[in-house]
Design a protein around this motif. Sequence first.
Motif, PDB file in Angstrom:
ATOM      1  N   ILE A   9      24.463  81.161  48.230  1.00 34.89           N
ATOM      2  CA  ILE A   9      25.514  81.254  49.243  1.00 34.89           C
ATOM      3  C   ILE A   9      26.838  80.853  48.602  1.00 34.89           C
ATOM      4  CG2 ILE A   9      26.377  80.342  51.428  1.00 34.89           C
ATOM      5  CD1 ILE A   9      23.480  79.917  52.271  1.00 34.89           C
ATOM      6  N   PRO A  10      27.807  81.768  48.528  1.00 28.33           N
ATOM      7  CA  PRO A  10      29.113  81.393  47.973  1.00 28.33           C
ATOM      8  C   PRO A  10      29.692  80.194  48.721  1.00 28.33           C
ATOM      9  CG  PRO A  10      28.978  83.761  48.264  1.00 28.33           C
ATOM     10  CD  PRO A  10      27.773  83.173  48.944  1.00 28.33           C
ATOM     11  N   GLY A  11      30.156  79.211  47.960  1.00 25.48           N
ATOM     12  CA  GLY A  11      30.718  78.008  48.562  1.00 25.48           C
ATOM     13  C   GLY A  11      29.673  77.068  49.129  1.00 25.48           C
ATOM     14  N   GLY A  12      28.399  77.350  48.868  1.00 23.96           N
ATOM     15  CA  GLY A  12      27.318  76.534  49.420  1.00 23.96           C
ATOM     16  C   GLY A  12      27.253  75.141  48.823  1.00 23.96           C
ATOM     17  N   THR A  13      26.630  74.248  49.578  1.00 27.36           N
ATOM     18  CA  THR A  13      26.366  72.891  49.115  1.00 27.36           C
ATOM     19  C   THR A  13      24.858  72.771  48.928  1.00 27.36           C
ATOM     20  OG1 THR A  13      28.287  72.061  50.314  1.00 27.36           O
ATOM     21  CG2 THR A  13      26.655  70.432  49.645  1.00 27.36           C
ATOM     22  N   PHE A  49      32.642  73.434  39.769  1.00 24.16           N
ATOM     23  CA  PHE A  49      31.866  73.078  40.954  1.00 24.16           C
ATOM     24  C   PHE A  49      32.143  71.611  41.213  1.00 24.16           C
ATOM     25  CE2 PHE A  49      29.090  72.186  37.395  1.00 24.16           C
ATOM     26  CZ  PHE A  49      28.486  70.984  37.714  1.00 24.16           C
ATOM     27  N   ASP A  50      31.925  71.187  42.445  1.00 23.31           N
ATOM     28  CA  ASP A  50      32.099  69.777  42.795  1.00 23.31           C
ATOM     29  C   ASP A  50      30.755  69.082  42.714  1.00 23.31           C
ATOM     30  OD1 ASP A  50      34.847  70.020  43.388  1.00 23.31           O
ATOM     31  OD2 ASP A  50      34.383  70.747  45.403  1.00 23.31           O
ATOM     32  N   LEU A  51      30.679  68.065  41.894  1.00 21.98           N
ATOM     33  CA  LEU A  51      29.496  67.215  41.817  1.00 21.98           C
ATOM     34  C   LEU A  51      29.722  66.099  42.831  1.00 21.98           C
ATOM     35  CD1 LEU A  51      26.833  66.376  40.496  1.00 21.98           C
ATOM     36  CD2 LEU A  51      28.176  65.257  38.709  1.00 21.98           C
ATOM     37  N   LEU A  52      29.128  66.245  44.009  1.00 19.56           N
ATOM     38  CA  LEU A  52      29.389  65.329  45.115  1.00 19.56           C
ATOM     39  C   LEU A  52      28.626  64.021  44.995  1.00 19.56           C
ATOM     40  CD1 LEU A  52      29.337  67.899  48.053  1.00 19.56           C
ATOM     41  CD2 LEU A  52      31.302  67.071  46.743  1.00 19.56           C
ATOM     42  N   ALA A  53      27.393  64.083  44.492  1.00 20.12           N
ATOM     43  CA  ALA A  53      26.558  62.889  44.365  1.00 20.12           C
ATOM     44  C   ALA A  53      25.521  63.140  43.282  1.00 20.12           C
ATOM     45  CB  ALA A  53      25.867  62.577  45.688  1.00 20.12           C
ATOM     46  N   ALA A  54      25.081  62.048  42.658  1.00 15.06           N
ATOM     47  CA  ALA A  54      24.062  62.185  41.613  1.00 15.06           C
ATOM     48  C   ALA A  54      23.358  60.863  41.392  1.00 15.06           C
ATOM     49  CB  ALA A  54      24.686  62.663  40.308  1.00 15.06           C
ATOM     50  N   VAL A  55      22.128  60.968  40.932  1.00 15.13           N
ATOM     51  CA  VAL A  55      21.381  59.825  40.425  1.00 15.13           C
ATOM     52  C   VAL A  55      20.575  60.334  39.233  1.00 15.13           C
ATOM     53  CG1 VAL A  55      19.370  60.126  41.953  1.00 15.13           C
ATOM     54  CG2 VAL A  55      19.879  57.872  40.996  1.00 15.13           C
ATOM     55  N   VAL A  56      20.602  59.560  38.150  1.00 17.94           N
ATOM     56  CA  VAL A  56      19.866  59.917  36.942  1.00 17.94           C
ATOM     57  C   VAL A  56      18.821  58.847  36.720  1.00 17.94           C
ATOM     58  CG1 VAL A  56      20.018  60.390  34.466  1.00 17.94           C
ATOM     59  CG2 VAL A  56      21.917  61.023  35.973  1.00 17.94           C
ATOM     60  N   LEU A  57      17.557  59.256  36.735  1.00 17.97           N
ATOM     61  CA  LEU A  57      16.437  58.370  36.465  1.00 17.97           C
ATOM     62  C   LEU A  57      15.923  58.692  35.066  1.00 17.97           C
ATOM     63  CD1 LEU A  57      16.696  58.800  39.643  1.00 17.97           C
ATOM     64  CD2 LEU A  57      14.486  57.699  39.709  1.00 17.97           C
ATOM     65  N   PRO A  58      15.014  57.896  34.504  1.00 14.38           N
ATOM     66  CA  PRO A  58      14.594  58.140  33.121  1.00 14.38           C
ATOM     67  C   PRO A  58      14.037  59.538  32.855  1.00 14.38           C
ATOM     68  CG  PRO A  58      13.923  55.953  33.804  1.00 14.38           C
ATOM     69  CD  PRO A  58      14.461  56.638  35.030  1.00 14.38           C
ATOM     70  N   ASP A  59      13.352  60.143  33.839  1.00  9.03           N
ATOM     71  CA  ASP A  59      12.697  61.431  33.570  1.00  9.03           C
ATOM     72  C   ASP A  59      13.129  62.570  34.485  1.00  9.03           C
ATOM     73  OD1 ASP A  59      11.518  60.589  35.915  1.00  9.03           O
ATOM     74  OD2 ASP A  59       9.462  60.856  35.223  1.00  9.03           O
ATOM     75  N   HIS A  60      14.086  62.323  35.385  1.00  3.68           N
ATOM     76  CA  HIS A  60      14.585  63.393  36.250  1.00  3.68           C
ATOM     77  C   HIS A  60      15.918  62.978  36.862  1.00  3.68           C
ATOM     78  CE1 HIS A  60      12.620  60.888  39.353  1.00  3.68           C
ATOM     79  NE2 HIS A  60      13.299  61.563  40.268  1.00  3.68           N
ATOM     80  N   LEU A  61      16.544  63.929  37.521  1.00  2.00           N
ATOM     81  CA  LEU A  61      17.797  63.632  38.191  1.00  2.00           C
ATOM     82  C   LEU A  61      17.892  64.429  39.476  1.00  2.00           C
ATOM     83  CD1 LEU A  61      20.431  65.952  37.442  1.00  2.00           C
ATOM     84  CD2 LEU A  61      19.320  65.376  35.301  1.00  2.00           C
ATOM     85  N   HIS A  62      18.699  63.916  40.378  1.00  2.00           N
ATOM     86  CA  HIS A  62      19.015  64.593  41.639  1.00  2.00           C
ATOM     87  C   HIS A  62      20.528  64.696  41.725  1.00  2.00           C
ATOM     88  CE1 HIS A  62      14.918  64.067  43.103  1.00  2.00           C
ATOM     89  NE2 HIS A  62      14.999  62.773  42.814  1.00  2.00           N
ATOM     90  N   CYS A  63      21.000  65.826  42.234  1.00  2.00           N
ATOM     91  CA  CYS A  63      22.441  66.043  42.396  1.00  2.00           C
ATOM     92  C   CYS A  63      22.700  66.788  43.698  1.00  2.00           C
ATOM     93  CB  CYS A  63      22.999  66.936  41.295  1.00  2.00           C
ATOM     94  SG  CYS A  63      22.841  66.330  39.637  1.00  2.00           S
ATOM     95  N   ILE A  64      23.898  66.615  44.186  1.00  2.00           N
ATOM     96  CA  ILE A  64      24.405  67.463  45.266  1.00  2.00           C
ATOM     97  C   ILE A  64      25.691  68.093  44.751  1.00  2.00           C
ATOM     98  CG2 ILE A  64      25.298  67.577  47.618  1.00  2.00           C
ATOM     99  CD1 ILE A  64      23.472  65.214  48.336  1.00  2.00           C
ATOM    100  N   ARG A  66      28.749  71.226  45.389  1.00  3.28           N
ATOM    101  CA  ARG A  66      29.394  72.226  46.246  1.00  3.28           C
ATOM    102  C   ARG A  66      30.024  73.258  45.317  1.00  3.28           C
ATOM    103  NH1 ARG A  66      32.376  69.464  50.071  1.00  3.28           N
ATOM    104  NH2 ARG A  66      33.846  68.985  48.432  1.00  3.28           N
ATOM    105  N   LEU A  67      29.693  74.510  45.551  1.00  2.00           N
ATOM    106  CA  LEU A  67      30.191  75.597  44.720  1.00  2.00           C
ATOM    107  C   LEU A  67      31.522  76.120  45.249  1.00  2.00           C
ATOM    108  CD1 LEU A  67      26.833  77.508  44.238  1.00  2.00           C
ATOM    109  CD2 LEU A  67      27.991  76.053  42.578  1.00  2.00           C
ATOM    110  N   PRO A  68      32.302  76.791  44.401  1.00  2.00           N
ATOM    111  CA  PRO A  68      33.545  77.411  44.871  1.00  2.00           C
ATOM    112  C   PRO A  68      33.260  78.454  45.956  1.00  2.00           C
ATOM    113  CG  PRO A  68      33.469  77.365  42.476  1.00  2.00           C
ATOM    114  CD  PRO A  68      32.106  76.950  42.958  1.00  2.00           C
ATOM    115  N   LEU A  69      34.229  78.663  46.821  1.00  2.00           N
ATOM    116  CA  LEU A  69      34.058  79.560  47.969  1.00  2.00           C
ATOM    117  C   LEU A  69      33.662  80.978  47.580  1.00  2.00           C
ATOM    118  CD1 LEU A  69      36.989  78.414  50.266  1.00  2.00           C
ATOM    119  CD2 LEU A  69      34.546  77.943  50.525  1.00  2.00           C
ATOM    120  N   ASP A  70      34.067  81.421  46.415  1.00  2.00           N
ATOM    121  CA  ASP A  70      33.784  82.798  45.994  1.00  2.00           C
ATOM    122  C   ASP A  70      32.648  82.890  44.976  1.00  2.00           C
ATOM    123  OD1 ASP A  70      35.110  81.529  43.941  1.00  2.00           O
ATOM    124  OD2 ASP A  70      36.392  83.244  43.451  1.00  2.00           O
ATOM    125  N   ASP A  71      31.829  81.842  44.872  1.00  2.00           N
ATOM    126  CA  ASP A  71      30.828  81.782  43.809  1.00  2.00           C
ATOM    127  C   ASP A  71      29.543  81.149  44.337  1.00  2.00           C
ATOM    128  OD1 ASP A  71      29.437  81.476  41.404  1.00  2.00           O
ATOM    129  OD2 ASP A  71      31.168  80.662  40.332  1.00  2.00           O
TER     130      ASP A  71
END
Length: 171
Positions: A9-13, A49-64, A66-71
Amino acid sequence: MSNYRRLYIPGGTYFFTVVAYRRQTVFADEQRVNLLRQAFREVQSKRPFDLLAAVVLPDHLHCIWRLPLDDADFSSRWQMVKTAFSRRIPANVKMDGAKTVWQPRFYEHCLRDENDFHRHLDYLHYNPVKHGLASSAADWPHSSFKRFVNMGWYASNWSAIGADPDDIEPE
């Protein structure tokens, strides 16, 4: 071959989970986490892109993100992040020439509304506690949690006040 479809979805989060190859602890030290940050900045400079939130653990990571409106192309961005990080570290190489740093795919979820966003944000920040790596979200150094505390979204003792993990599991 897997029979799954991604929702672009363009501009999706989006909420993402990305895992190291065979759950290796590739992010076990500060230097590796900094190399990952460099990889993110490098990709963001080429494909914003906007990196809104993140956590990095030793073996994986989670991120949120938001992409540009046209991408809507998060897949290429993840490929670029994985490649940029992999080039910065030594790793074994598989028969196909790929380094053994990342699992080949990632999990993504398009966030539908504000409630969905907050549930995934809570899940992301609670993850180090869930995995026994910290006693509270504030204790984990590789997380956006403190930024959200400074913005007034969380109390600094949020995960230490009896948060029930079942209450914050995303649907």
